[in-house]
Design a protein around this motif. Structure first.
Motif, short mmCIF file in Angstrom:
data_model
loop_
_atom_site.label_atom_id
_atom_site.label_comp_id
_atom_site.label_asym_id
_atom_site.label_seq_id
_atom_site.Cartn_x
_atom_site.Cartn_y
_atom_site.Cartn_z
N ILE A 149 -59.41 -6.74 19.37
CA ILE A 149 -58.52 -5.59 19.27
C ILE A 149 -59.20 -4.33 19.80
CG2 ILE A 149 -59.03 -4.65 16.98
CD1 ILE A 149 -55.55 -5.51 18.43
N SER A 150 -60.52 -4.31 19.87
CA SER A 150 -61.23 -3.16 20.42
C SER A 150 -60.91 -2.97 21.90
CB SER A 150 -62.74 -3.32 20.23
OG SER A 150 -63.06 -3.24 18.86
N LEU A 151 -60.69 -4.08 22.62
CA LEU A 151 -60.28 -3.97 24.02
C LEU A 151 -58.91 -3.32 24.14
CD1 LEU A 151 -61.26 -7.33 25.79
CD2 LEU A 151 -62.12 -5.04 26.30
N VAL A 152 -57.98 -3.73 23.26
CA VAL A 152 -56.65 -3.15 23.27
C VAL A 152 -56.74 -1.65 22.99
CG1 VAL A 152 -54.38 -3.20 22.17
CG2 VAL A 152 -55.64 -5.33 22.51
N ALA A 153 -57.57 -1.29 22.01
CA ALA A 153 -57.72 0.12 21.63
C ALA A 153 -58.31 0.95 22.76
CB ALA A 153 -58.59 0.22 20.38
N LEU A 154 -59.32 0.42 23.42
CA LEU A 154 -59.95 1.16 24.52
C LEU A 154 -59.03 1.24 25.73
CD1 LEU A 154 -63.64 -0.11 24.35
CD2 LEU A 154 -62.70 2.07 23.56
N ARG A 155 -58.20 0.21 25.93
CA ARG A 155 -57.23 0.26 27.03
C ARG A 155 -56.27 1.44 26.83
NH1 ARG A 155 -53.99 1.78 29.65
NH2 ARG A 155 -52.29 0.78 30.79
N GLN A 156 -55.87 1.70 25.60
CA GLN A 156 -54.93 2.78 25.35
C GLN A 156 -55.57 4.14 25.55
OE1 GLN A 156 -52.74 2.38 21.70
NE2 GLN A 156 -52.16 0.27 22.09
N ALA A 157 -56.88 4.23 25.33
CA ALA A 157 -57.57 5.51 25.49
C ALA A 157 -58.06 5.74 26.92
CB ALA A 157 -58.76 5.59 24.53
N ALA A 158 -58.21 4.67 27.68
CA ALA A 158 -58.73 4.78 29.04
C ALA A 158 -57.78 5.57 29.94
CB ALA A 158 -58.96 3.39 29.64
N GLY A 159 -58.35 6.30 30.86
CA GLY A 159 -57.54 7.03 31.83
C GLY A 159 -57.24 8.46 31.41
N ILE A 160 -57.61 8.85 30.20
CA ILE A 160 -57.48 10.24 29.78
C ILE A 160 -58.81 10.91 30.05
CG2 ILE A 160 -57.05 11.77 27.82
CD1 ILE A 160 -55.39 9.50 26.58
N PRO A 161 -58.87 11.83 31.00
CA PRO A 161 -60.17 12.40 31.42
C PRO A 161 -61.05 12.88 30.27
CG PRO A 161 -58.45 13.10 32.92
CD PRO A 161 -57.76 12.36 31.81
N LEU A 162 -60.45 13.51 29.26
CA LEU A 162 -61.24 14.03 28.15
C LEU A 162 -61.88 12.92 27.32
CD1 LEU A 162 -58.90 16.90 26.86
CD2 LEU A 162 -61.09 17.16 28.05
N LEU A 163 -61.34 11.71 27.41
CA LEU A 163 -61.83 10.60 26.59
C LEU A 163 -62.65 9.59 27.38
CD1 LEU A 163 -58.64 9.84 24.44
CD2 LEU A 163 -60.57 11.32 23.87
N ASN A 164 -62.65 9.67 28.70
CA ASN A 164 -63.25 8.62 29.52
C ASN A 164 -64.72 8.37 29.21
OD1 ASN A 164 -61.02 7.75 30.88
ND2 ASN A 164 -61.41 8.90 32.75
N LYS A 165 -65.49 9.45 28.98
CA LYS A 165 -66.92 9.28 28.71
C LYS A 165 -67.14 8.49 27.44
CE LYS A 165 -71.24 11.92 28.72
NZ LYS A 165 -71.83 13.28 28.82
N ARG A 166 -66.35 8.80 26.41
CA ARG A 166 -66.48 8.09 25.13
C ARG A 166 -65.99 6.65 25.26
NH1 ARG A 166 -63.38 11.28 20.73
NH2 ARG A 166 -64.18 9.54 19.47
N VAL A 167 -64.93 6.44 26.06
CA VAL A 167 -64.43 5.08 26.28
C VAL A 167 -65.51 4.24 26.97
CG1 VAL A 167 -62.77 3.66 27.56
CG2 VAL A 167 -61.99 5.70 26.37
N ALA A 168 -66.15 4.80 27.99
CA ALA A 168 -67.19 4.07 28.73
C ALA A 168 -68.35 3.71 27.81
CB ALA A 168 -67.68 4.92 29.90
N SER A 169 -68.73 4.62 26.92
CA SER A 169 -69.83 4.36 25.99
C SER A 169 -69.46 3.25 25.01
CB SER A 169 -70.18 5.65 25.23
OG SER A 169 -71.17 5.41 24.26
N ALA A 170 -68.24 3.32 24.46
CA ALA A 170 -67.81 2.28 23.51
C ALA A 170 -67.66 0.93 24.20
CB ALA A 170 -66.48 2.69 22.87
N LEU A 171 -67.17 0.94 25.44
CA LEU A 171 -66.99 -0.30 26.20
C LEU A 171 -68.34 -0.97 26.43
CD1 LEU A 171 -64.80 -1.98 27.70
CD2 LEU A 171 -65.37 -0.67 29.75
#
Length: 381
Positions: free
Chosen positions: A191-213
């Motif tokens: 489910i973490s993949l699903v969660a990160l997919r929803q956050a990906a693509g928002i410039p303000l969140l991308n750095k945090r998404v990349a770190s969590a991924l």
């Protein structure tokens, strides 16, 4: 609030994280009557919704099957939404969850929607995620009430609506950010993949998404969905307003390859839509009106469909009387052009000038006509 959009998520779930695995679902809901039917709606291995049914006996029902990976699912009482669309205001007893391998059980004293799910680590994590989102959802409800209570004058005020929309966007981003926290807490969960997919693509969140991924388990981190999440994040760095629009090639319903660059020298509106998308079909008459008004002024439309089934795509083109060029790769939410242009919701569009540069994005309803009138002169209104 005021948006009519379909969020794209299902098409980007993993194609395969594991081999076929068995699942069983058993339910005991005291409020169900004998001969009631419970319908299981879930995403199959092709990424499409399918249905199965079970007749209730003494409050009990059950299902079994195989899946390649955990999939989004719903249980409905006495209605199959794939066959009969629920009517506005109709009371529906249903619950959403994820099917995963193993034995899942549903128990409740009165209804499906209040059922407790046992035997499912993923659904336990989803409950945790929903609890994280609830305070933000409560703020959105307050904002919706604020919008609904606006007077006509306030709704037409140039300062009031942008402030509300800005708050709405902020809250939506906060909800998506909860998925990053979830992934950080559960690096081994699908489910973490699903969660990160929803956050990906928002410039303000991308750095945090990349770190969590990067902190996910090797199996998840090396999955096809992880690759697409990276592609979505990379796409936010290109195809911005003022950039030269990146080229792509997809086929017409007749199989003819069409490039975006074939339209260079014209104003072209890339229109991302799908036959199954209600808001897209509602917007089509507006796009058609703009096309008819400006087609003789060096303007055209290139429709990019996020369909999977060619027959449904072709029928929608005919039913909505869309005369412009239509293309698709028939990959649904995985449409490569949509990924390339960071399309998160449909309908969505991108307006490109004769020089190949992006002029504007997401011109819906009256905003499309206003922008075109501006480009082609007030006499074109």
């Amino acid at each position: 609030m005021t948006k009519k959009l379909i969020l794209l998520t299902l098409g980007l779930l993993p194609a395969s994280l594991m081999a076929q695995q068995k699942f069983t679902i058993t339910g005991y809901v005291k409020g169900l009557k004998n001969a009631d039917k419970v319908y299981l709606i879930h995403v199959n291995n092709a990424g499409e919704f399918t249905s199965d049914s079970s007749t209730v006996n003494n409050g009990k029902f059950g299902f079994s099957g195989t899946i390649q990976h955990p999939v989004l699912a719903y249980l409905y009482r006495n209605i199959n939404p794939l066959a009969n669309k629920p009517q506005p205001g109709e009371k529906i007893d249903a619950i959403d969850f994820y099917v995963e391998s193993g034995k899942l059980s549903f128990t409740s004293n009165d209804s499906l929607k209040s059922a407790i799910i046992n035997g499912s680590p993923i659904n336990a994590i989803i409950l945790e995620w929903k609890a994280m989102q609830k305070p933000i959802e409560d703020k959105i409800k307050v904002l919706d009430a604020e919008f609904n209570n606006l007077s006509e004058a306030q709704r037409n005020d140039e300062k009031t609506i942008p402030k509300i929309i800005a708050k709405e966007t902020q809250y939506e981003n906060e909800i998506k950010a909860t998925g990053i926290l979830l992934a950080e807490h559960h690096p081994n969960s699908y489910i973490s993949l699903v969660a990160l997919r929803q956050a990906a693509g928002i410039p303000l969140l991308n750095k945090r998404v990349a770190s969590a991924l990067d902190k996910l388990s090797p199996q998840l981190k090396n999955s096809e969905t992880a690759r697409k999440i990276k592609l979505i994040m990379a796409a936010t760095l290109i195809n911005k307003i003022g950039d030269v629009a990146s080229d792509f090639t997809q086929n017409t319903p007749q199989g003819k390859p069409i490039k975006l660059s074939d339209f260079k020298g014209k104003y072209v509106l890339i229109d991302f839509w799908a036959s199954w998308c209600g808001p897209c079909r509602e917007e089509n008459p507006n796009v058609l009106n703009a096309y008819n008004k400006y087609k003789d002024k060096n303007f055209t439309v290139l429709g990019v469909s996020l369909d999977k089934h060619p027959d449904a795509w072709v029928k929608a083109i005919a039913d909505d009387h869309l005369p412009w060029t239509q293309v698709s790769d028939l990959k649904g939410g995985d449409n490569l052009a949509a990924l390339q242009y960071s399309v998160r919701n449909i309908p969505s569009n991108v307006l490109i000038g004769p020089d190949g540069k992006i002029i504007a994005k997401n011109l819906m309803e009256e905003h499309l006509g206003e922008k075109l009138a501006e480009l082609f002169g007030t006499g074109s209104k």
